[in-house]
Design a protein around this motif. Structure first.
Motif, PDB file in Angstrom:
ATOM      1  N   TRP A  54      -6.617  10.426 -10.038  1.00 20.14           N
ATOM      2  CA  TRP A  54      -6.257   9.374  -9.083  1.00 20.14           C
ATOM      3  C   TRP A  54      -6.497   9.776  -7.624  1.00 20.14           C
ATOM      4  CZ3 TRP A  54      -2.450  11.750  -6.328  1.00 20.14           C
ATOM      5  CH2 TRP A  54      -1.675  12.714  -6.995  1.00 20.14           C
ATOM      6  N   ASP A  59      -9.194   9.905  -5.757  1.00 20.88           N
ATOM      7  CA  ASP A  59     -10.048   9.006  -4.971  1.00 20.88           C
ATOM      8  C   ASP A  59      -9.263   7.786  -4.493  1.00 20.88           C
ATOM      9  OD1 ASP A  59     -12.253  10.645  -5.185  1.00 20.88           O
ATOM     10  OD2 ASP A  59     -13.156   9.531  -6.846  1.00 20.88           O
ATOM     11  N   ARG A  60      -8.440   7.244  -5.385  1.00 20.45           N
ATOM     12  CA  ARG A  60      -7.621   6.088  -4.995  1.00 20.45           C
ATOM     13  C   ARG A  60      -6.629   6.476  -3.899  1.00 20.45           C
ATOM     14  NH1 ARG A  60      -7.223   1.361  -3.202  1.00 20.45           N
ATOM     15  NH2 ARG A  60      -5.269   0.279  -3.646  1.00 20.45           N
ATOM     16  N   GLN A  89      -8.354   6.507  -0.597  1.00 19.00           N
ATOM     17  CA  GLN A  89      -8.522   5.144  -0.096  1.00 19.00           C
ATOM     18  C   GLN A  89      -7.216   4.625   0.505  1.00 19.00           C
ATOM     19  OE1 GLN A  89      -9.715   3.122  -3.633  1.00 19.00           O
ATOM     20  NE2 GLN A  89     -11.874   3.674  -3.445  1.00 19.00           N
ATOM     21  N   LEU A  90      -6.135   4.822  -0.224  1.00 19.50           N
ATOM     22  CA  LEU A  90      -4.835   4.341   0.246  1.00 19.50           C
ATOM     23  C   LEU A  90      -4.399   5.050   1.520  1.00 19.50           C
ATOM     24  CD1 LEU A  90      -2.900   3.960  -3.095  1.00 19.50           C
ATOM     25  CD2 LEU A  90      -3.342   2.141  -1.439  1.00 19.50           C
ATOM     26  N   GLU A  95       2.236   1.799  -3.536  1.00 17.87           N
ATOM     27  CA  GLU A  95       1.232   2.348  -4.453  1.00 17.87           C
ATOM     28  C   GLU A  95       0.954   3.823  -4.139  1.00 17.87           C
ATOM     29  OE1 GLU A  95      -3.321   1.634  -6.097  1.00 17.87           O
ATOM     30  OE2 GLU A  95      -2.516   0.224  -4.623  1.00 17.87           O
ATOM     31  N   ASP A 152       0.821  -1.213   0.000  1.00 15.36           N
ATOM     32  CA  ASP A 152       0.000   0.000   0.000  1.00 15.36           C
ATOM     33  C   ASP A 152       0.855   1.263   0.000  1.00 15.36           C
ATOM     34  OD1 ASP A 152      -2.332  -1.516  -0.017  1.00 15.36           O
ATOM     35  OD2 ASP A 152      -2.559  -1.455   2.172  1.00 15.36           O
TER      36      ASP A 152
END
Length: 114
Positions: A90, A92-93, A96-97, A16, A13
């Motif tokens: 990106w 939103d991702r 989340q991360l 990323e 995680d």
């Protein structure tokens, strides 16, 4: 979940999240999380040391919360004409991360009590 499994997920995680943060040249947080990723990989290669897990967890969690923290980072482009940010595709991702990384760091400490 086993501590080693939690750590391996956290490493993925973090990697990323760093890749996404690296897409924003104005972001100062990528280097901080790169440092944490290096530390996480070092902990993964070392004999199990509860203090190392706790230290890594604290380092990651330390940038969340408070004025000027990672929580204040906006993954977007500022438009001075409108005074608004346009989110990167990106973002939103990344949100989340960000939550997953914080929760993962917290889980490292919680797993020591099990």
């Amino acid at each position: 979940m086993k501590r080693e499994t939690l750590l391996n997920k956290l490493i993925l995680d973090l990697a990323e999240m760093i890749a996404l943060l690296g897409k924003d040249p104005s972001c100062r947080w990528a280097k901080k999380f790169e440092s944490d990723l290096i530390a996480a990989k070092s902990v993964a290669l070392s004999p199990i040391d509860p203090n190392a897990y706790a230290s890594l967890s604290a380092s990651i969690r330390s940038v969340y919360g408070g004025v000027g923290s990672f929580n204040d980072y906006v993954a977007g482009c500022y438009d001075p004409d409108t005074g608004r940010y346009t989110p990167f595709e990106w973002s939103d991702r990344l949100d989340q991360l960000s939550t997953t990384v914080f929760d993962g760091a917290l889980a490292l400490v919680a797993s020591q009590t099990k």
